[in-house]
Design an enzyme around this catalytic site. Structure first.
Site, PDB file in Angstrom:
ATOM      1  N   GLU A   4      12.714   6.527  -5.221  1.00  0.00           N
ATOM      2  CA  GLU A   4      12.064   5.298  -4.739  1.00  0.00           C
ATOM      3  C   GLU A   4      10.967   4.824  -5.699  1.00  0.00           C
ATOM      4  O   GLU A   4      10.426   3.742  -5.523  1.00  0.00           O
ATOM      5  CB  GLU A   4      11.499   5.511  -3.320  1.00  0.00           C
ATOM      6  CG  GLU A   4      10.225   6.350  -3.217  1.00  0.00           C
ATOM      7  CD  GLU A   4      10.455   7.854  -3.414  1.00  0.00           C
ATOM      8  OE1 GLU A   4      11.592   8.259  -3.711  1.00  0.00           O
ATOM      9  OE2 GLU A   4       9.473   8.603  -3.280  1.00  0.00           O
ATOM     10  N   HIS A  43      11.908  11.635  -6.904  1.00  0.00           N
ATOM     11  CA  HIS A  43      11.504  10.428  -6.171  1.00  0.00           C
ATOM     12  C   HIS A  43      12.261   9.191  -6.659  1.00  0.00           C
ATOM     13  O   HIS A  43      11.718   8.409  -7.438  1.00  0.00           O
ATOM     14  CB  HIS A  43      10.001  10.196  -6.336  1.00  0.00           C
ATOM     15  CG  HIS A  43       9.162  11.169  -5.587  1.00  0.00           C
ATOM     16  ND1 HIS A  43       8.698  10.942  -4.308  1.00  0.00           N
ATOM     17  CD2 HIS A  43       8.728  12.400  -5.923  1.00  0.00           C
ATOM     18  CE1 HIS A  43       8.004  11.981  -3.896  1.00  0.00           C
ATOM     19  NE2 HIS A  43       7.999  12.886  -4.867  1.00  0.00           N
ATOM     20  N   CYS A  73      12.428  14.932  -1.949  1.00  0.00           N
ATOM     21  CA  CYS A  73      11.288  15.805  -2.177  1.00  0.00           C
ATOM     22  C   CYS A  73      10.860  16.492  -0.872  1.00  0.00           C
ATOM     23  O   CYS A  73      11.605  17.331  -0.381  1.00  0.00           O
ATOM     24  CB  CYS A  73      10.159  15.037  -2.862  1.00  0.00           C
ATOM     25  SG  CYS A  73       9.054  16.127  -3.770  1.00  0.00           S
TER      26      CYS A  73
HETATM   27  N1  GLN Z   1       5.060  19.761  -2.523  1.00  0.00           N
HETATM   28  C1  GLN Z   1       5.341  18.880  -1.406  1.00  0.00           C
HETATM   29  C2  GLN Z   1       5.701  19.675  -0.162  1.00  0.00           C
HETATM   30  O1  GLN Z   1       5.744  20.849  -0.180  1.00  0.00           O
HETATM   31  C3  GLN Z   1       6.441  17.903  -1.738  1.00  0.00           C
HETATM   32  C4  GLN Z   1       5.986  16.971  -2.806  1.00  0.00           C
HETATM   33  C5  GLN Z   1       6.573  15.602  -2.712  1.00  0.00           C
HETATM   34  O2  GLN Z   1       7.201  15.201  -1.732  1.00  0.00           O
HETATM   35  N2  GLN Z   1       6.317  14.854  -3.756  1.00  0.00           N
HETATM   36  O3  GLN Z   1       5.954  19.104   0.842  1.00  0.00           O
END
Ligand code: GLN
Length: 204
Positions: free
Chosen positions: A184, A182, A78
């Protein structure tokens, strides 16, 4: 050998717990002194703009940049995926990225109305059952370079964004593995297992 988890912000504990459950020695990485002798590093999800600032203030950005260029295996999820990309759309102007994988990423690209969603992914490289995936304000891969292997895509119909083409959600280029969700946060450890295997190849 030890695998590091970047421990500045975000899903740090969760990644550490999965790695420990796999029997992997884990070190939390907060400053450049923590980098010595690592076999690989996980960049957790969180907020990529905040992480970018904390990477600068901790002095970690430049040594990590160099380590990734030397081929240190890295797994970004992410926000971690955003940090590893070559180009970020919708980021802060001063947001720095490592450019370790040839992807163009749009932050929060699934839109507000579907900020979070879950689905099952077919991942041939992991075999067996589908992989449960939790997406939280996830980035969208707008472009994947020719050297990027796409290990899983999200079918256009499943995310509600009405995007006309499958979205890459797990990608790999050499020693860089990224996921826009995610892993994890679920009980499925296969992506972490794949990453640990990548670090073991590197250890010889
Ligand atoms: N939207 C977040 C960002 O721009 C990422 C979201 C996340 O890691 N769950 O960093």
């Amino acid at each position: 050998m030890t695998v590091g988890v970047l421990a500045l912000q975000g899903d740090v504990r969760e990644h550490g717990a999965v790695l420990a459950a796999l029997g992997q020695a884990v070190r939390m990485v907060r400053n450049p002194d923590d980098l010595g002798g690592l076999a690989g590093l996980v960049l957790p999800g969180g907020e990529s703009t905040t992480l970018s600032m904390l990477l600068e203030s901790s002095g970690l950005f430049d040594p990590l940049d160099e380590a990734f260029r030397r081929g240190l295996p890295v797994f970004g999820t992410c926000a971690g995926m955003i940090l590893l990309a070559g180009e970020v759309l919708g980021g802060r102007v001063d947001q720095r990225v490592f450019g370790a994988i040839d992807l163009t990423i749009r932050r929060n690209g699934y839109g507000r109305q579907v900020a979070s969603f879950e689905c099952d992914l077919e991942v041939d490289a992991l075999g067996g059952d589908p992989v449960p995936a939790v997406f939280i304000r996830a980035p969208v891969v707008e472009r994947a370079g020719a050297d990027v292997e796409v290990l899983a895509t999200l079918p256009p119909s499943s995310n509600g964004t009405r995007r006309g083409r499958p979205q890459p959600v797990i990608c790999r280029q050499g020693n860089v593995l990224v996921a826009s969700f995610h892993p994890e946060l679920t009980d499925d450890r296969r992506l972490h297992e794949l990453f640990v295997a990548m670090t073991e190849v590197e250890r010889g």
